[in-house]
Motif scaffolding. Structure first.
Motif, PDB file in Angstrom:
ATOM      1  N   ARG A  74     119.996  70.197  71.018  1.00  0.00           N
ATOM      2  CA  ARG A  74     121.387  70.142  71.202  1.00  0.00           C
ATOM      3  C   ARG A  74     121.974  69.028  70.251  1.00  0.00           C
ATOM      4  O   ARG A  74     121.371  68.034  69.850  1.00  0.00           O
ATOM      5  CB  ARG A  74     121.710  69.755  72.589  1.00  0.00           C
ATOM      6  N   ASN A  75     123.206  69.287  70.051  1.00  0.00           N
ATOM      7  CA  ASN A  75     124.224  68.493  69.537  1.00  0.00           C
ATOM      8  C   ASN A  75     123.707  67.878  67.733  1.00  0.00           C
ATOM      9  O   ASN A  75     123.807  66.789  67.628  1.00  0.00           O
ATOM     10  CB  ASN A  75     124.307  67.261  69.978  1.00  0.00           C
ATOM     11  N   PHE A  76     123.240  68.875  67.068  1.00  0.00           N
ATOM     12  CA  PHE A  76     122.670  68.685  65.919  1.00  0.00           C
ATOM     13  C   PHE A  76     123.818  68.524  64.790  1.00  0.00           C
ATOM     14  O   PHE A  76     124.914  68.980  64.811  1.00  0.00           O
ATOM     15  CB  PHE A  76     121.976  70.008  65.430  1.00  0.00           C
ATOM     16  N   GLY A  77     123.487  67.490  63.938  1.00  0.00           N
ATOM     17  CA  GLY A  77     124.547  67.217  62.926  1.00  0.00           C
ATOM     18  C   GLY A  77     125.677  66.094  63.506  1.00  0.00           C
ATOM     19  O   GLY A  77     126.750  66.169  62.894  1.00  0.00           O
ATOM     20  N   CYS A  78     125.317  65.376  64.645  1.00  0.00           N
ATOM     21  CA  CYS A  78     126.520  64.622  65.000  1.00  0.00           C
ATOM     22  C   CYS A  78     126.636  63.301  64.235  1.00  0.00           C
ATOM     23  O   CYS A  78     126.037  63.291  63.003  1.00  0.00           O
ATOM     24  CB  CYS A  78     126.211  64.086  66.534  1.00  0.00           C
ATOM     25  N   GLY A  79     127.284  62.332  64.595  1.00  0.00           N
ATOM     26  CA  GLY A  79     127.524  61.308  63.789  1.00  0.00           C
ATOM     27  C   GLY A  79     128.769  61.338  62.804  1.00  0.00           C
ATOM     28  O   GLY A  79     129.704  62.082  62.890  1.00  0.00           O
ATOM     29  N   SER A  80     128.619  60.730  61.797  1.00  0.00           N
ATOM     30  CA  SER A  80     129.576  60.505  60.890  1.00  0.00           C
ATOM     31  C   SER A  80     129.783  61.738  59.905  1.00  0.00           C
ATOM     32  O   SER A  80     129.084  62.524  59.973  1.00  0.00           O
ATOM     33  CB  SER A  80     129.556  59.151  59.801  1.00  0.00           C
ATOM     34  N   SER A  81     130.938  62.111  59.312  1.00  0.00           N
ATOM     35  CA  SER A  81     131.202  63.175  58.786  1.00  0.00           C
ATOM     36  C   SER A  81     130.841  62.964  57.076  1.00  0.00           C
ATOM     37  O   SER A  81     131.174  62.251  56.521  1.00  0.00           O
ATOM     38  CB  SER A  81     132.703  63.469  58.731  1.00  0.00           C
ATOM     39  N   ASP A 104     131.049  69.437  65.727  1.00  0.00           N
ATOM     40  CA  ASP A 104     132.099  70.327  65.054  1.00  0.00           C
ATOM     41  C   ASP A 104     132.133  70.254  63.554  1.00  0.00           C
ATOM     42  O   ASP A 104     132.381  71.194  62.765  1.00  0.00           O
ATOM     43  CB  ASP A 104     133.316  70.231  65.664  1.00  0.00           C
ATOM     44  N   ILE A 105     132.181  68.783  63.093  1.00  0.00           N
ATOM     45  CA  ILE A 105     132.469  68.507  61.532  1.00  0.00           C
ATOM     46  C   ILE A 105     131.204  69.452  60.869  1.00  0.00           C
ATOM     47  O   ILE A 105     131.465  70.047  59.810  1.00  0.00           O
ATOM     48  CB  ILE A 105     132.623  67.301  61.195  1.00  0.00           C
ATOM     49  N   PHE A 106     130.023  69.003  61.123  1.00  0.00           N
ATOM     50  CA  PHE A 106     129.049  69.582  60.725  1.00  0.00           C
ATOM     51  C   PHE A 106     128.881  71.012  60.760  1.00  0.00           C
ATOM     52  O   PHE A 106     128.676  71.757  59.743  1.00  0.00           O
ATOM     53  CB  PHE A 106     127.519  69.199  61.359  1.00  0.00           C
TER      54      PHE A 106
END
Length: 201
Positions: A74-81, A104-106
């Motif tokens: 879950r929540n893959f690619g979270c963190g900074s853009s 969402d950004i990832f």
């Protein structure tokens, strides 16, 4: 951008939840050229403090060599853009990431770079990862037109995808390519504007 239609490939399981962009591309490498970034993806997970490969980390295991599909938690690619979090996956052969949820950004950056992010039910994603651990080198087949994932167990799952994003992937176009396809219309508009609104200068 290469079109995405169908893909049948080895899939690699990544069990950690909340994998952030700094794990995918550590911040200290952000100024490196794309070619170097491709070599250091997941660096702190793949290597120890002495720079030696960690044999227990799944991306270092020979059975998953050539994988083009990543099955994550879950929540893959979270963190900074950072768009490079997608391009390093692409540069290492990955065209699809399957997970219960994404940042969402990832998620949006994936479509812009020709990577297909697929959301499936969390229990089903966990089941697929378990199968990939049990049978390293197992393959998954993806059909974007029909929006299906054929798992290692032969079960077919359907996934949702925005129709506009789907069409762009099938054609291999990003927002810039799409805009340029209207170049003639844009030029005609600008010509009319110069005639009717000369006062704009």
């Amino acid at each position: 951008m290469q079109p995405f239609t169908t893909l049948e490939a080895i899939a690699v399981p990544l069990d950690q939840p909340n994998v952030d962009t700094d794990q995918i591309v550590p911040a200290r490498f952000l100024r490196e050229p794309r070619q170097i970034q491709a070599e250091i993806y997941f660096y702190d997970l793949r290597y120890d403090d002495e720079g030696r490969p960690r044999p227990e980390f799944v991306l270092n295991q020979p059975s998953y060599n050539g994988a083009r599909i990543m099955v994550a938690d879950r929540n893959f690619g979270c963190g900074s853009s950072r768009e490079c979090a997608v391009t390093v996956l692409l540069d290492n052969g990955f065209r699809t990431v399957i997970a219960p949820s994404f940042s969402d950004i990832f998620f949006n950056n994936c479509f812009q770079n020709g990577v297909l992010p697929i959301r499936l039910d969390a229990d089903r994603v966990k089941q697929i990862r378990e199968m990939l651990h049990f049978s390293p080198g197992a393959r998954i087949a993806i059909d974007l037109a029909n929006q299906t994932v054929l798992g290692p167990d032969g079960k077919t799952d359907h996934f949702a995808v925005d129709s506009f994003r789907k069409d762009c992937l099938l054609k291999g176009v990003d927002d810039i390519n799409l805009t340029l396809s209207y170049e003639g219309d844009i030029a005609a508009f600008e010509a009319r504007q110069r005639e009717t609104m000369a006062w704009l200068g």
